[in-house]
Design a protein around this motif. Structure first.
Motif, PDB file in Angstrom:
ATOM      1  N   ASP A 127       0.846  -1.192   0.000  1.00 58.79           N
ATOM      2  CA  ASP A 127       0.000   0.000   0.000  1.00 58.79           C
ATOM      3  C   ASP A 127       0.883   1.243   0.000  1.00 58.79           C
ATOM      4  O   ASP A 127       1.485   1.580   1.020  1.00 58.79           O
ATOM      5  N   PRO A 128       0.961   1.969  -1.119  1.00 60.58           N
ATOM      6  CA  PRO A 128       1.866   3.123  -1.180  1.00 60.58           C
ATOM      7  C   PRO A 128       1.465   4.260  -0.253  1.00 60.58           C
ATOM      8  O   PRO A 128       2.309   5.009   0.231  1.00 60.58           O
ATOM      9  N   ALA A 154       7.252   4.259  -1.677  1.00 65.59           N
ATOM     10  CA  ALA A 154       5.918   4.684  -2.106  1.00 65.59           C
ATOM     11  C   ALA A 154       5.887   4.942  -3.605  1.00 65.59           C
ATOM     12  O   ALA A 154       4.926   4.581  -4.293  1.00 65.59           O
ATOM     13  N   GLN A 155       6.943   5.566  -4.126  1.00 64.96           N
ATOM     14  CA  GLN A 155       6.983   5.872  -5.551  1.00 64.96           C
ATOM     15  C   GLN A 155       6.914   4.593  -6.386  1.00 64.96           C
ATOM     16  O   GLN A 155       6.163   4.497  -7.357  1.00 64.96           O
ATOM     17  N   ASP A 156       7.679   3.586  -5.984  1.00 67.27           N
ATOM     18  CA  ASP A 156       7.647   2.311  -6.701  1.00 67.27           C
ATOM     19  C   ASP A 156       6.273   1.651  -6.588  1.00 67.27           C
ATOM     20  O   ASP A 156       5.770   1.072  -7.562  1.00 67.27           O
ATOM     21  N   GLY A 162      -0.450   1.451 -10.234  1.00 73.07           N
ATOM     22  CA  GLY A 162      -0.934   2.025 -11.487  1.00 73.07           C
ATOM     23  C   GLY A 162      -0.894   1.007 -12.618  1.00 73.07           C
ATOM     24  O   GLY A 162      -1.809   0.934 -13.441  1.00 73.07           O
ATOM     25  N   SER A 163       0.161   0.204 -12.652  1.00 75.19           N
ATOM     26  CA  SER A 163       0.280  -0.824 -13.682  1.00 75.19           C
ATOM     27  C   SER A 163      -0.823  -1.871 -13.540  1.00 75.19           C
ATOM     28  O   SER A 163      -1.357  -2.374 -14.535  1.00 75.19           O
ATOM     29  N   ALA A 174      -5.419   4.290 -12.797  1.00 75.45           N
ATOM     30  CA  ALA A 174      -4.053   4.134 -13.308  1.00 75.45           C
ATOM     31  C   ALA A 174      -3.404   5.493 -13.505  1.00 75.45           C
ATOM     32  O   ALA A 174      -2.263   5.723 -13.078  1.00 75.45           O
ATOM     33  N   ILE A 175      -4.128   6.403 -14.133  1.00 77.53           N
ATOM     34  CA  ILE A 175      -3.595   7.740 -14.381  1.00 77.53           C
ATOM     35  C   ILE A 175      -3.274   8.437 -13.063  1.00 77.53           C
ATOM     36  O   ILE A 175      -2.235   9.097 -12.921  1.00 77.53           O
ATOM     37  N   SER A 176      -4.155   8.271 -12.077  1.00 75.72           N
ATOM     38  CA  SER A 176      -3.930   8.893 -10.770  1.00 75.72           C
ATOM     39  C   SER A 176      -2.669   8.353 -10.107  1.00 75.72           C
ATOM     40  O   SER A 176      -1.832   9.120  -9.613  1.00 75.72           O
ATOM     41  N   ASP A 177      -2.500   7.028 -10.104  1.00 72.99           N
ATOM     42  CA  ASP A 177      -1.337   6.448  -9.426  1.00 72.99           C
ATOM     43  C   ASP A 177      -0.035   6.757 -10.155  1.00 72.99           C
ATOM     44  O   ASP A 177       0.986   7.021  -9.522  1.00 72.99           O
ATOM     45  N   PHE A 178      -0.051   6.740 -11.478  1.00 74.68           N
ATOM     46  CA  PHE A 178       1.162   7.122 -12.200  1.00 74.68           C
ATOM     47  C   PHE A 178       1.493   8.591 -11.933  1.00 74.68           C
ATOM     48  O   PHE A 178       2.670   8.967 -11.833  1.00 74.68           O
ATOM     49  N   GLY A 179       0.456   9.418 -11.799  1.00 75.40           N
ATOM     50  CA  GLY A 179       0.682  10.815 -11.462  1.00 75.40           C
ATOM     51  C   GLY A 179       1.328  10.976 -10.094  1.00 75.40           C
ATOM     52  O   GLY A 179       2.212  11.822  -9.908  1.00 75.40           O
ATOM     53  N   LYS A 180       0.893  10.160  -9.130  1.00 71.31           N
ATOM     54  CA  LYS A 180       1.498  10.207  -7.794  1.00 71.31           C
ATOM     55  C   LYS A 180       2.959   9.756  -7.849  1.00 71.31           C
ATOM     56  O   LYS A 180       3.811  10.320  -7.157  1.00 71.31           O
ATOM     57  N   ALA A 181       3.228   8.745  -8.655  1.00 71.31           N
ATOM     58  CA  ALA A 181       4.613   8.297  -8.816  1.00 71.31           C
ATOM     59  C   ALA A 181       5.474   9.411  -9.398  1.00 71.31           C
ATOM     60  O   ALA A 181       6.618   9.624  -8.976  1.00 71.31           O
TER      61      ALA A 181
END
Length: 341
Positions: A127-128, A154-156, A162-163, A174-181
């Motif tokens: 859980d990031p 968390a970034q990983d 997202g993947s 997915a877009i939200s999590d990649f944005g957080k990364a």
């Protein structure tokens, strides 16, 4: 796809604590604003004890509602009672710890919050949000090395999650999590690439091209160029699409998707021989690509070789019985098969 391989485990979210996940990253005031009107009035902590929560599930939900209303001390009490009841699953215990940690944080009690986030991390290692929030506490405490380790983790994990959402076609998540990364590492070329893929599938081609371009600027590779070529092709800009496919080929001649995608461009231009040459290259690299066999069958149909086309369709269906075949194989006009996402 790029070499980076997602490692996150199967997404597990109980209905009971889904609302707690929504509270994970926003500050207390923002959480209260975003929550909207209460749906738990019969379990409101301000009502008499006779109507208050009794089961572990009710206690957690009432704790969440209390936190939404800004009653963080009450929220802590309900989360604690739920955790001590023995009525929560292991996963729900982790989510309750996470929710209580946020309530401690909103009360300004950093040590208690840190303790709960650490306990939650042991239960929810994928859980990031847990690690992102704990990093913020470490930063407030001046424990910068520990904060950086948690931010890196968390970034990983945001990328991994997202993947997973991308695989499930849940594009907004997915877009939200990649944005957080990306927020945690603005130089993560893979995160830009994957967000671009999600945006392209969603139909936001301009933003997808922006992300592909950023990925290319950070780390030029065949995957990014080939995917940007797809976006240009979808927009009808064949010149830019062709330039990107050619660049992808020069960077990695062994990447089969470039040839598949460029063959679709040649089909649009009516250059059947070039399309056939490219699809042959794709299949020479990956002999188990059902869609490429179907595409080659489509090309043979357009060339008037129905017999060879039928053989290609049979090869495609032997690999994947669900493969999409051109309409012309059942009597309709031969469409151009779509480029890969």
């Amino acid at each position: 796809m790029p070499a980076r391989v997602p490692c996150c485990s199967k997404c597990h979210c109980s209905i009971l604590l889904f609302a707690a996940m929504l509270l994970a990253c926003a500050p207390g005031a923002a959480r209260a604003q975003a929550a909207g009107p209460s749906s738990l009035s019969t379990k409101d902590p301000l009502l008499s004890s006779a109507t208050r929560a009794q089961t572990a599930e009710e206690k957690v939900m009432t704790g969440i509602e209390s936190a939404r209303r800004g009653a963080h001390e009450v929220a802590v009490r309900y989360f604690t009672e739920a955790l001590q009841s023995g009525g929560l699953s292991r996963y729900d215990q982790g989510m309750a710890l996470k929710a209580r940690a946020l309530a401690w944080f909103d009360r300004g009690m950093m040590e208690e919050s840190l303790k709960d986030f650490t306990a939650a991390a042991a239960i929810l290692p994928s859980d990031p949000d847990v690690f992102h929030n704990r990093a913020n506490i470490y930063l407030k405490m001046g424990r910068n090395a520990e904060a950086q380790a948690d931010l890196n983790n968390a970034q990983d994990l945001y990328f991994d999650r997202g993947s997973l959402w991308l695989e499930k076609d849940d594009l907004d998540k997915a877009i939200s999590d990649f944005g957080k990364a990306i927020l945690l590492d603005a130089k993560d070329a893979d995160a830009y690439l994957h967000r671009g893929i999600a945006l392209k599938i969603k139909g936001d081609l301009d933003k997808a091209i922006q992300d592909y371009t950023k990925s290319i600027d950070l780390q030029p590779d065949a995957t990014a160029y080939s995917n940007r070529g797809n976006a240009w092709l979808k927009k009808g800009d064949l010149i830019r699409a062709k330039a990107d496919y050619d660049k992808a080929e020069s960077l990695d001649p062994s990447y089969p998707h470039t040839y598949f995608n460029r063959s679709q461009l040649f089909l649009q231009q009516g250059d059947l021989q070039s399309a056939l040459q490219d699809i042959n290259k794709a299949l020479a690299i990956n002999t188990q690509d059902a869609q490429a066999y179907a595409a080659r069958g489509d090309i043979y149909l357009r060339l008037g070789n129905a017999g060879q086309a039928e053989q290609e369709f049979k090869k495609a269906q032997a690999i994947d019985p669900q493969v999409i075949l051109p309409q012309s194989s059942t009597g309709g006009p031969p469409p151009t098969l779509g480029a890969i996402q």
